[in-house]
Design an enzyme around this catalytic site. Sequence first.
Site, PDB file in Angstrom:
ATOM      1  N   GLY A   1      43.021  28.350  41.372  1.00 55.64           N
ATOM      2  CA  GLY A   1      43.576  27.040  41.029  1.00 55.64           C
ATOM      3  C   GLY A   1      44.431  26.412  42.106  1.00 55.64           C
TER       4      GLY A   1
ATOM      5  CD  GLU B   1      38.594  35.130  39.045  1.00 52.04           C
ATOM      6  OE1 GLU B   1      37.851  34.155  39.060  1.00 52.04           O
ATOM      7  OE2 GLU B   1      39.450  35.318  38.161  1.00 52.04           O
TER       8      GLU B   1
ATOM      9  CG  ASN C   1      37.724  31.569  32.899  1.00 49.17           C
ATOM     10  OD1 ASN C   1      37.875  31.192  31.731  1.00 49.17           O
ATOM     11  ND2 ASN C   1      38.620  32.305  33.543  1.00 49.17           N
TER      12      ASN C   1
ATOM     13  CE  LYS D   1      40.805  29.899  35.161  1.00 50.12           C
ATOM     14  NZ  LYS D   1      41.667  29.961  36.339  1.00 50.12           N
TER      15      LYS D   1
ATOM     16  CB  SER E   1      39.919  27.513  45.281  1.00 50.20           C
ATOM     17  OG  SER E   1      41.206  27.434  44.697  1.00 50.20           O
TER      18      SER E   1
ATOM     19  CD  GLU F   1      44.340  31.831  34.857  1.00 49.42           C
ATOM     20  OE1 GLU F   1      43.668  31.649  33.833  1.00 49.42           O
ATOM     21  OE2 GLU F   1      44.097  31.259  35.939  1.00 49.42           O
TER      22      GLU F   1
ATOM     23  CG  HIS G   1      41.335  35.616  34.470  1.00 51.14           C
ATOM     24  ND1 HIS G   1      42.476  34.968  34.898  1.00 51.14           N
ATOM     25  CD2 HIS G   1      40.298  34.999  35.063  1.00 51.14           C
ATOM     26  CE1 HIS G   1      42.113  33.988  35.724  1.00 51.14           C
ATOM     27  NE2 HIS G   1      40.795  33.986  35.842  1.00 51.14           N
TER      28      HIS G   1
HETATM   29  P1  13P Z   1      39.611  28.180  39.917  1.00 45.54           P
HETATM   30  O1  13P Z   1      38.138  28.055  40.215  1.00 45.54           O
HETATM   31  O2  13P Z   1      40.154  27.013  39.131  1.00 45.54           O
HETATM   32  O3  13P Z   1      40.407  28.519  41.126  1.00 45.54           O
HETATM   33  O4  13P Z   1      39.764  29.433  38.897  1.00 45.54           O
HETATM   34  C1  13P Z   1      39.158  30.634  39.238  1.00 45.54           C
HETATM   35  C2  13P Z   1      39.269  31.535  38.074  1.00 45.54           C
HETATM   36  O5  13P Z   1      40.342  31.966  37.704  1.00 45.54           O
HETATM   37  C3  13P Z   1      38.033  31.882  37.358  1.00 45.54           C
HETATM   38  O6  13P Z   1      38.240  32.914  36.455  1.00 45.54           O
END
Ligand code: 13P
Length: 255
Positions: A177, A171, A11, A13, A216, A98, A96
Amino acid sequence: MAGLKKLIAGNWKMNMLHTDGAALARDIVDGADKVGCDLLLCPPSTLVSWIAETASGSPVLVGAQDCHEAESGAFTGDISAAMVRDAGASYVILGHSERRHGLGETDSRVRTKVTAAHSAGLVAIVCIGETEAQRDAGETLDVLSAQLDGSLPTDGDGDAINGANTVIAYEPVWAIGTGRTPTLEEVAQAHAHIRAHLEHLLGEAASDIRILYGGSMKPENAGDLLMIANVDGGLIGGASLSADSFLAIAGAATA
Ligand code: 13P
């Protein structure tokens, strides 16, 4: 249960312009024949058609990071599931954290998007996960059940949910992150719970649905995480922005 073929999904982002994104995709395409898992790249929507072209003829799959639930209309800035498909993608990430926490996306909204994605022939990657406060309050498994109940169209208002059209991504919001991950036992417990709840909702179809871990994941911890029962791959954020680390995770999924 025989293990499902693992899916390692990146992803990206809101990262990557055209040149960097194309180079990253090319490097991953070049390394794809050395791994034994499925690879999926989810670039920002501006790059979907370009990355789909770069990956065409290779086993690397391409997806988008969201779509709108309507077929078309006055939704400034949004893209429909058919547009995602038309751009050359076959997957779409939905719900997601976010978007749930940053943009107020609810389970019922995610559910309508899953239906739209299926109608357009896309595989929906439905994201669920608890916040840190919910984990601290001991609510994790209940939160996951409620998100599955609310986000999956299981009552006849969408295509039947199965392993060919749906992937679940667990997740934990607090692990995204942050460099922090749940313990291996906590991941095992969450994934077993998700599998059991899918069985409750869908019966036999549940056994073919891949459940990804995200939050992560990196080359250093991927081997341990991907060995856990019911962890059928990973949804990778930060570590998907380098071909070396993304392919190293894919290598761990293959081992
Ligand atoms: P990270 O791997 O940066 O923690 O992000 C995970 C994520 O949100 C994947 O959709």
